[in-house]
Every structure is written in structure tokens, then in C-alpha cells.
Design a protein around this motif. Structure first.
Motif, PDB file in Angstrom:
ATOM      1  N   GLU A  89       0.401  -4.587   2.351  1.00 35.23           N
ATOM      2  CA  GLU A  89      -1.049  -4.553   2.408  1.00 35.23           C
ATOM      3  C   GLU A  89      -2.042  -5.419   3.341  1.00 35.23           C
ATOM      4  O   GLU A  89      -3.007  -4.980   4.051  1.00 35.23           O
ATOM      5  CB  GLU A  89      -1.693  -4.628   1.040  1.00 35.23           C
ATOM      6  CG  GLU A  89      -3.243  -4.512   0.745  1.00 35.23           C
ATOM      7  CD  GLU A  89      -3.742  -3.148   1.253  1.00 35.23           C
ATOM      8  OE1 GLU A  89      -4.887  -3.279   1.715  1.00 35.23           O
ATOM      9  OE2 GLU A  89      -3.006  -2.146   0.921  1.00 35.23           O
ATOM     10  N   LYS A  90      -1.492  -6.358   3.278  1.00 31.82           N
ATOM     11  CA  LYS A  90      -2.161  -7.786   4.166  1.00 31.82           C
ATOM     12  C   LYS A  90      -2.260  -7.254   5.791  1.00 31.82           C
ATOM     13  O   LYS A  90      -3.191  -7.585   6.393  1.00 31.82           O
ATOM     14  CB  LYS A  90      -1.349  -8.979   4.086  1.00 31.82           C
ATOM     15  CG  LYS A  90      -2.044 -10.126   4.701  1.00 31.82           C
ATOM     16  CD  LYS A  90      -1.413 -11.447   4.541  1.00 31.82           C
ATOM     17  CE  LYS A  90      -2.116 -12.494   5.224  1.00 31.82           C
ATOM     18  NZ  LYS A  90      -1.382 -13.844   4.953  1.00 31.82           N
ATOM     19  N   GLU A  91      -1.022  -6.683   6.091  1.00 33.15           N
ATOM     20  CA  GLU A  91      -0.938  -6.389   7.484  1.00 33.15           C
ATOM     21  C   GLU A  91      -1.889  -5.214   7.758  1.00 33.15           C
ATOM     22  O   GLU A  91      -2.550  -4.918   9.175  1.00 33.15           O
ATOM     23  CB  GLU A  91       0.467  -6.138   7.743  1.00 33.15           C
ATOM     24  CG  GLU A  91       0.772  -5.817   9.273  1.00 33.15           C
ATOM     25  CD  GLU A  91       0.776  -7.039  10.166  1.00 33.15           C
ATOM     26  OE1 GLU A  91       0.626  -6.859  11.431  1.00 33.15           O
ATOM     27  OE2 GLU A  91       0.686  -8.213   9.633  1.00 33.15           O
ATOM     28  N   MET A  92      -1.936  -4.214   6.883  1.00 38.12           N
ATOM     29  CA  MET A  92      -2.633  -3.170   7.042  1.00 38.12           C
ATOM     30  C   MET A  92      -4.170  -3.444   7.044  1.00 38.12           C
ATOM     31  O   MET A  92      -4.845  -2.354   7.403  1.00 38.12           O
ATOM     32  CB  MET A  92      -2.314  -1.974   5.922  1.00 38.12           C
ATOM     33  CG  MET A  92      -0.812  -1.381   6.105  1.00 38.12           C
ATOM     34  SD  MET A  92      -0.447  -0.719   7.740  1.00 38.12           S
ATOM     35  CE  MET A  92       0.364  -1.864   8.412  1.00 38.12           C
ATOM     36  N   ARG A  93      -4.602  -4.287   6.469  1.00 35.74           N
ATOM     37  CA  ARG A  93      -6.022  -4.803   6.676  1.00 35.74           C
ATOM     38  C   ARG A  93      -6.410  -5.170   8.061  1.00 35.74           C
ATOM     39  O   ARG A  93      -7.740  -5.126   8.234  1.00 35.74           O
ATOM     40  CB  ARG A  93      -6.351  -5.832   5.649  1.00 35.74           C
ATOM     41  CG  ARG A  93      -6.340  -5.286   4.180  1.00 35.74           C
ATOM     42  CD  ARG A  93      -6.390  -6.521   3.104  1.00 35.74           C
ATOM     43  NE  ARG A  93      -6.322  -5.926   1.623  1.00 35.74           N
ATOM     44  CZ  ARG A  93      -6.130  -6.965   0.655  1.00 35.74           C
ATOM     45  NH1 ARG A  93      -6.134  -8.183   0.980  1.00 35.74           N
ATOM     46  NH2 ARG A  93      -5.998  -6.354  -0.526  1.00 35.74           N
ATOM     47  N   ARG A  94      -5.328  -5.539   8.807  1.00 43.46           N
ATOM     48  CA  ARG A  94      -5.920  -5.559  10.267  1.00 43.46           C
ATOM     49  C   ARG A  94      -6.466  -4.581  10.989  1.00 43.46           C
ATOM     50  O   ARG A  94      -5.801  -3.296  10.676  1.00 43.46           O
ATOM     51  CB  ARG A  94      -4.856  -6.475  11.017  1.00 43.46           C
ATOM     52  CG  ARG A  94      -4.321  -7.644  10.630  1.00 43.46           C
ATOM     53  CD  ARG A  94      -2.940  -8.297  11.383  1.00 43.46           C
ATOM     54  NE  ARG A  94      -2.960  -7.796  12.681  1.00 43.46           N
ATOM     55  CZ  ARG A  94      -1.959  -8.017  13.441  1.00 43.46           C
ATOM     56  NH1 ARG A  94      -0.674  -8.317  13.044  1.00 43.46           N
ATOM     57  NH2 ARG A  94      -2.091  -8.034  14.820  1.00 43.46           N
ATOM     58  N   ARG A 109      -4.016  -2.470  12.922  1.00 37.93           N
ATOM     59  CA  ARG A 109      -3.058  -1.878  12.051  1.00 37.93           C
ATOM     60  C   ARG A 109      -3.559  -0.741  11.267  1.00 37.93           C
ATOM     61  O   ARG A 109      -2.937   0.268  11.200  1.00 37.93           O
ATOM     62  CB  ARG A 109      -2.476  -2.724  11.151  1.00 37.93           C
ATOM     63  CG  ARG A 109      -1.464  -4.083  11.852  1.00 37.93           C
ATOM     64  CD  ARG A 109      -0.155  -3.593  12.575  1.00 37.93           C
ATOM     65  NE  ARG A 109       0.645  -4.293  12.820  1.00 37.93           N
ATOM     66  CZ  ARG A 109       1.602  -4.324  13.872  1.00 37.93           C
ATOM     67  NH1 ARG A 109       1.604  -3.089  14.452  1.00 37.93           N
ATOM     68  NH2 ARG A 109       2.431  -5.398  13.977  1.00 37.93           N
ATOM     69  N   HIS A 110      -4.658  -0.966  10.950  1.00 38.02           N
ATOM     70  CA  HIS A 110      -5.338  -0.015  10.161  1.00 38.02           C
ATOM     71  C   HIS A 110      -5.657   1.321  11.165  1.00 38.02           C
ATOM     72  O   HIS A 110      -5.128   2.435  10.379  1.00 38.02           O
ATOM     73  CB  HIS A 110      -6.715  -0.404   9.708  1.00 38.02           C
ATOM     74  CG  HIS A 110      -7.478   0.608   8.768  1.00 38.02           C
ATOM     75  ND1 HIS A 110      -7.141   0.925   7.504  1.00 38.02           N
ATOM     76  CD2 HIS A 110      -8.519   1.643   9.031  1.00 38.02           C
ATOM     77  CE1 HIS A 110      -8.104   1.941   6.986  1.00 38.02           C
ATOM     78  NE2 HIS A 110      -8.700   2.219   7.853  1.00 38.02           N
ATOM     79  N   ARG A 145       0.702  -1.195  -0.190  1.00 37.24           N
ATOM     80  CA  ARG A 145       0.102   0.192   0.147  1.00 37.24           C
ATOM     81  C   ARG A 145       0.956   1.042  -0.134  1.00 37.24           C
ATOM     82  O   ARG A 145       1.690   1.480   0.931  1.00 37.24           O
ATOM     83  CB  ARG A 145      -0.861   0.009   1.230  1.00 37.24           C
ATOM     84  CG  ARG A 145      -2.027   1.190   1.208  1.00 37.24           C
ATOM     85  CD  ARG A 145      -2.551   1.231   2.484  1.00 37.24           C
ATOM     86  NE  ARG A 145      -3.549  -0.038   2.619  1.00 37.24           N
ATOM     87  CZ  ARG A 145      -4.563  -0.116   3.450  1.00 37.24           C
ATOM     88  NH1 ARG A 145      -4.785   1.028   4.447  1.00 37.24           N
ATOM     89  NH2 ARG A 145      -5.401  -1.254   3.798  1.00 37.24           N
TER      90      ARG A 145
END
Length: 306
Positions: free
Chosen positions: A227-232, A235-236, A113
Motif C-alpha cells: 500500500e505504501k508504495e502504491m500511494r506514490r 506507482r499509482h 492493497r
């Protein structure tokens, strides 16, 4: 009797020391686990000793990150390739990088992202002893760069623009910024790419600039997160708060000027105060907005050819 007493006393001391040692081990292990827990909860970002990271250094200095759940931890590296490795191996959630490197990471299956385009620009600086003043004079010369990065793409651009034979531009991979600067100072390389503040340091030593990405209308610097981590959800939320802190730091730098943060630049970029005073006066920082699509397309198109 005395001998028995002394033996008993020594035994008591040994037991006490043993208990103290075991207790210390337990405490040390507990502290280590707690440190790991806090580090895991924090939003970790790989940074370099370059001026595009200044907003994060300023935000940390003003404790703007303290309101984030888990906090923000800046992980310092001397080479972008080490930042990439940390990002891909999930040691950090985000990294300051360039669009070419980011595109290559995505090509290897990690979706990113793009949170903020940075103000980074790159200059090709030649060793004054080599007497190179034009790009066409790079024929049969050595250029320090990093493979699969914006500097690699720029090397191709040089070859194409002045019609050099590709094999006549000797690309030497030097990832560490300090090593690259030392090679320039020791006259071990004909030319090399630098961003700020290392570019200013080289110019102060009267090394000529033969290419500047600002004149090519290229904006290739970016801060990217997995991106995968930021969808949590947690984390968001951290990312939203990070952007607010980042924007506040940009406003502070633009208002007070980069020289106001001289000590931070000296500390984290490893340059002298005179270098900070010689930095371009028009350096500004924009709020966290994504990169231009044409720059993203340029990086991806070049990478496809490779």
C-alpha cells in the motif's frame, strides 16, 4: 635494435589492452547501473508457475505492459514463501498469493492493497498407492502443505470436519511446487495440496481428489501490492495501467480459451501440452476486482486463532 622494437610493440599492446579492459569495466558498470535503474522504475510482481498468473503472462506476451511508465517485470518463484520474502524486503511491489498469507504479512506490519481476486482453487490429492479416498482416512498420514497459508487453514478444516486428533495429521512443509510434485510421483507423501495446472497433472496420473475448495465456496487467491508504495503518484499511475492490461488479458483468455495459450502455460508452468489439454474447460478469468469480504474475514479469523 630488433629486440628494442619488439619490447616497444609489446608495451604498446599491453597499454592498449589495459585501456580496453578499463573501458570495458566502465561500460559494464554503466550497463549494470542502467539495468538497476530500469528495474527500480518498473512495477515488479512476484509470480508462480500456476494458472492464476496466466493473465499476466498473456499481457506480457502481447506487450500490453509496454505502455506503462517503467514497464512491468514479472519475477518468477517456485514457492509462495519466496514471493512473500521478496514483497516484504521491497524487491517487488506486488505478488500473487492467498488471503491467509496476505493477512499474515499485514499482521507483521506491511499494509497491502488487494487489487484482484484470482480464480485459484486448491485440491487435496492423495497418492493412489495410499488408497485414501475419504478425509477420515488421513489419520496418521502425511500431508504436504505450507505453514500460514490457505493449505494450512485447510488442514485445520480437515481435522475439525472429520474429528481427527490434530497430532495425527502429519503436516510436512514442502514449499517448492516442483519438489511437492516429485514427492507425489516418487510415492514419498500420502497427500498434498495443489492448484492448477499441477492439480490436473496429478489427476492425470490417477491420484484421487478428496477435497476441493470450490465445493467449500472459498475464493482465497489474490494479487496484492504494498500500500505504501502504491500511494506514490508514479506507482499509482502504473497500477492503473496494470489493471487495464490485466483486464484486457482476461478478456483475451476468456474469448480464445486457455488452450489458445498452451505454449505460454507449458513455458511458465513447466507442464506438458497434454496437461493443458486436460485442464477443466470452464476456467474463466474475471477483471481485477478485490476479494469477497467473507473470504478476507475467514483468513483473518483463522490467523488470529494461530
Amino acid at each position: 635494435m630488433k629486440r628494442t622494437f619488439y619490447l616497444m610493440a609489446c608495451l604498446v599492446l599491453l597499454v592498449a589492452c589495459g585501456q580496453s579492459y578499463e573501458e570495458t569495466k566502465r561500460q559494464t558498470r554503466k550497463q549494470r547501473l542502467e539495468a538497476l535503474r530500469k528495474d527500480s522504475a518498473a512495477l515488479k510482481i512476484a509470480v508462480m508457475p500456476t494458472l492464476d498468473c496466466l493473465p499476466m503472462y498473456v499481457a506480457a506476451y502481447h506487450q500490453l505492459f509496454d505502455t506503462l511508465n517503467g514497464g512491468v517485470r514479472l519475477k518468477h518463484f517456485m514457492a509462495h514463501i519466496d514471493c512473500d520474502t521478496a514483497l516484504e524486503r521491497q524487491r517487488v511491489e506486488g505478488s500473487v498469493t492467498d488471503l491467509v498469507r496476505a493477512a499474515r504479512i499485514e499482521k507483521r506490519g506491511i499494509q497491502l492493497r488487494y487489487v484482484a481476486a484470482t480464480n485459484s482453487y486448491w485440491q487435496l490429492i492423495t497418492n493412489h498407492n495410499s488408497r485414501i479416498r475419504q478425509l477420515k482416512q488421513l489419520d496418521d498420514k502425511m500431508v504436504a502443505m505450507t505453514r500460514f497459508s490457505v493449505t494450512d487453514m485447510l488442514s485445520d478444516l480437515i481435522v475439525d470436519s472429520v474429528k481427527l486428533r490434530d497430532e495425527h495429521l502429519f503436516r510436512v512443509q514442502i514449499n517448492d511446487l516442483n519438489v511437492r510434485m516429485q514427492m507425489l510421483q516418487n510415492n514419498e507423501m500420502d497427500a498434498m495440496f495443489f492448484s492448477e495446472p499441477q492439480a490436473t497433472m496429478a489427476r492425470m496420473a490417477r491420484h484421487p481428489v478428496v477435497l476441493d475448495t470450490r465445493k467449500l465456496d472459498m475464493q482465497m487467491g489474490v494479487i496484492a501490492f504494498r500500500e505504501k508504495e502504491m500511494r506514490r503518484p508514479e506507482r499509482h499511475k502504473q497500477l492503473d495501467l496494470f489493471v487495464k492490461a490485466y483486464n484486457a488479458a482476461c478478456d483475451s483468455i476468456n474469448k480464445k480459451g486457455i488452450r489458445h495459450y498452451r505454449d505460454l502455460i507449458v513455458k511458465y508452468c513447466g507442464v506438458q501440452s497434454a496437461v493443458v489439454d486436460s485442464l477443466p474447460k470452464d476456467i474463466k478469468y474475471q477483471h481485477a476486482v478485490g476479494p469477497r469480504q467473507k473470504d478476507v474475514d475467514l483468513a483473518q479469523k483463522w490467523l488470529q486463532k494461530k
